[in-house]
Design an enzyme around this catalytic site. Structure first.
Site: not given
Ligand SMILES: CSC[C@H]1O[C@H](OP(=O)(O)O)[C@H](O)[C@@H]1O
Length: 378
Positions: A257
């Site tokens: 992220d």
């Molecule tokens: C390709 S970005 C994916 C990244 O985002 C996810 O977090 P969230 O589901 O809270 O938006 C997770 O950290 C992933 O690695």
């Protein structure tokens, strides 16, 4: 606005000029429902409630396209009025989720684009508005292209890493959270590397963690892997170290992220402990992320804002009632207990083997425990 080819897998985002829909990921894998986004407020709410997520690309793409949707139906007296509108809408979108940097990088680019139009004597207000809409729309295609490049670079890196071993049966990978088509505009980052390995017949098996409490792994990654008929197994987060001890896992690949200039990486909660167990078991730990997820302004991970979400996401769980096929929300922990629910943790660079981007694979400097990521590399 044709010409956008989104990956043939699941589409988290459906867009054509004047129309934006997002796949409500709170209902997956049981009910594929698309929610219409007609305003920036709709976009903000979809991101904040995690009906759409994907800390890096998907959030930035949906935020930008929600602005494009509003711009498309609005007229402005002059460029100053357009610029003021854009600034107000983008400053609100900034408040949707704090950790993933793609959103802030993209907002910065849109703000400077809008500011630059003020001094452009050729572009009138209508043409300036159109260029802003086209910038947002181009993100869809760019993200898929970036992910395909990440997939190729990452799979090549692992094939070379193991070239001396007799891995004719392909690699076994563990991944965390969801980094596939449901977290991006298509193909995926870490899951994009897995897709590329599978396409090249270099993949034997994928293990995915459940990824409590939102269950991105059990609900979304498992959904994508089954959909693509990729041989895979779901494990609880608590099983990862036992898996590495008893099965022949060749690498752990995760998304990001926010990656700092020194390589410290914020990713879904539970990533840090996977990096520790990868180090202990002597297997590569790869971070896969487009350069838009790199925050060159941060020296190290201690400065990354970590989103803490409502405890109800831990104490309650949504599931399908096998009796009547209805979605139910159930309480699954004791009333009155305090709950800590950070959405992310930070993995220090010294636990990361390589960072795979759309421009190539970056490894740590020789004899150093940190990376040296520079804006000029991208
Ligand atoms: C390709 S970005 C994916 C990244 O985002 C996810 O977090 P969230 O589901 O809270 O938006 C997770 O950290 C992933 O690695």
């Amino acid at each position: 606005m044709g010409g956008i080819v989104q990956s043939e897998t699941l589409l988290a985002i459906k867009y054509s000029r004047g129309s934006l829909e997002i796949l409500n990921q709170l209902l997956l894998p049981f009910q594929p429902v698309y929610d219409k986004i007609t305003t920036v407020d709709d976009g903000h709410d979809a991101i904040r409630t995690m009906r759409v997520r994907g800390g890096a690309p998907a959030i930035a793409v949906v935020a930008s396209l929600s602005l494009a949707i509003e711009l498309n139906v609005k007229s402005f007296v002059n460029k100053a009025e357009l610029n003021q509108f854009v600034k107000e809408k983008l400053s609100y979108l900034k408040t949707s989720r704090p950790t993933a940097v793609d959103l802030f990088n993209t907002i910065g680019k849109l703000l400077s684009l809008s500011e630059n139009f003020l001094n452009d004597t050729v572009l009138n207000v209508e043409k300036s508005k159109l260029k802003l809409i086209e910038f947002c729309e181009a993100m869809l295609q760019t993200d898929v292209e970036n992910n395909k490049n990440i997939g190729s670079f990452g799979s090549e890196f692992l094939k070379n890493y193991y070239k001396s071993s007799s891995l004719s049966e392909g690699l076994t990978i563990l991944t965390h959270c969801n980094t596939g088509s449901l977290a991006t505009a298509g193909w995926g980052t870490a899951l994009g590397i897995i897709r590329s390995l599978n396409e090249a017949k270099n993949l034997s098996h994928v293990y995915c963690t459940e990824t409590r409490p939102y269950n991105q792994g059990g609900r979304l990654t498992a959904y994508e892997l089954v959909y693509e008929k990729i041989p895979s197994t779901l494990i609880c987060d608590s099983m990862a170290s036992a898996l590495l001890k008893t099965k022949n896992v060749n690498a752990i690949i995760v998304g990001a992220d926010r990656v700092c200039a020194n390589g410290d990486t914020a990713n879904k909660i539970g990533t840090y402990q996977l990096a520790i167990t990868a180090k202990y078991h002597g297997i590569p730990f790869l971070v896969a992320a487009p350069s838009t997820s790199i925050d060159f302004s941060l020296e190290n991970g201690s400065l990354i804002p970590i989103e803490v979400r409502n405890g109800s996401e831990v104490s309650k769980i949504k599931g399908l009632d096998e009796g009547d096929g209805k979605l139910r929300t159930l309480k699954i922990s004791a009333d009155g207990i305090n709950i800590w629910n950070p959405g992310f943790d930070v993995t220090p660079a010294d636990l990361i083997s390589a960072i795979v981007t759309e421009k190539g694979v970056f490894e740590k400097l020789k004899d150093k425990n940190v990376f040296n990521l520079k804006k000029e590399y991208f």
